[in-house]
Each structure stands twice: as C-alpha cells, then as structure tokens.
Design an enzyme around this catalytic site. Structure first.
Site, PDB file in Angstrom:
ATOM      1  N   CYS A  33       6.274  33.826  37.906  1.00 13.21           N
ATOM      2  CA  CYS A  33       7.166  32.665  37.936  1.00 13.21           C
ATOM      3  C   CYS A  33       8.553  32.974  38.485  1.00 13.21           C
ATOM      4  O   CYS A  33       9.338  32.064  38.718  1.00 13.21           O
ATOM      5  CB  CYS A  33       7.323  32.111  36.519  1.00 13.21           C
ATOM      6  SG  CYS A  33       8.049  33.331  35.431  1.00 13.21           S
ATOM      7  N   CYS A 103       4.483  35.137  29.573  1.00  9.05           N
ATOM      8  CA  CYS A 103       5.940  35.145  29.421  1.00  9.05           C
ATOM      9  C   CYS A 103       6.389  36.244  28.464  1.00  9.05           C
ATOM     10  O   CYS A 103       7.494  36.769  28.587  1.00  9.05           O
ATOM     11  CB  CYS A 103       6.429  33.806  28.885  1.00  9.05           C
ATOM     12  SG  CYS A 103       5.793  32.410  29.812  1.00  9.05           S
TER      13      CYS A 103
HETATM   14 FE1  FES Z   1       8.457  32.488  33.575  1.00 13.27          FE
HETATM   15 FE2  FES Z   1       7.667  31.962  31.168  1.00 13.27          FE
HETATM   16  S1  FES Z   1       7.323  30.735  32.922  1.00 13.27           S
HETATM   17  S2  FES Z   1       8.582  33.760  31.865  1.00 13.27           S
END
Ligand code: FES
Length: 124
Positions: A33, A103
């Site tokens: 992400c 995450c």
């Molecule tokens: Fe990036 Fe959770 S979506 S660390």
C-alpha cells in the site's frame, strides 16, 4: 469490523513522535500500500528497551498495531522484543480483519529494523 482495542489505539495512539536520544531507528514501508513506519528505540546498557516512539504514515490498522507494539516491548530485552510477531500484536488487539493482517507487518518489521540498527551502531 474493528475491535474496541484497535479503535482505542487508533484514536489514542501511545508513544507517538520522535525519540531524540534514540540509539536505534527502523524505517520500513509496506510494499502493498506504500504506507511507512518509523520506529525509534532507546536501549540501555542492559539491552533493555527503555523508551520507544513511532511515526506511522498509514492506515488505522497500521497505527493501532504500531501503538500496541510500543506498549508490548517497552521494558523488554531486545532479544525478547525481536521475537514478537505481527500475529502476536494482532492478538493483543483482539484481532484484525483478515484483509488488514498485512498492516501489522509494518510494526513488527520496523521493530526488527530498529534493533538491527541499534546493533550496528553499537559496533561502531
Ligand atoms: Fe497500508 Fe494498512 S493499508 S498499512
């Protein structure tokens, strides 16, 4: 979707900020992400983590796991702290939704990077 503990740590994160006298710093990014976490540790002569702070530029689950890991490892030896897994952090938060488990890697990886950095600094 999120446990009360996750919401609490997300809304009132513990140990946020920069640790000026840190002797170990770890910075990691999440490939999936693009979120980033920076973790600062102050390790004493007895190899105990005396203080810890973090800065997370990321989602709520990343902030909650970062906050939780600082509470778990403060006062631990670095040898104990590096065994703390992302799964363990998620369990302490009463679970994370499966889609958010990745995450929690950010916090565990940043901690290990900070410990590695501390060891490098010590050898200099
Ligand atoms: Fe990036 Fe959770 S979506 S660390």
């Amino acid at each position: 979707m999120y446990s009360e503990k996750v919401m609490d740590h997300f809304q009132n994160p513990r140990n946020v900020g920069v640790l000026e006298d840190a002797n170990g710093i770890g910075e990691v990014g999440n490939m999936r992400c693009g979120d980033i976490m920076k973790l600062y540790i102050k390790v004493g002569d007895n190899e105990i983590i005396e203080d810890i702070k973090f800065q997370t530029f990321g989602c709520g689950a990343a902030i909650a796991t970062s906050s939780m890991i600082t509470e778990i490892v403060k006062g631990m030896s670095i040898a104990e702290a590096e065994k703390v897994s992302n799964r363990q952090v998620a369990e302490e938060l009463d679970g994370l939704p499966p889609a958010k488990m990745h995450c929690s890697n950010l916090a565990a990886d940043a901690l290990r990077a900070a410990i590695a950095n501390y060891r490098e600094n010590k050898q200099r």
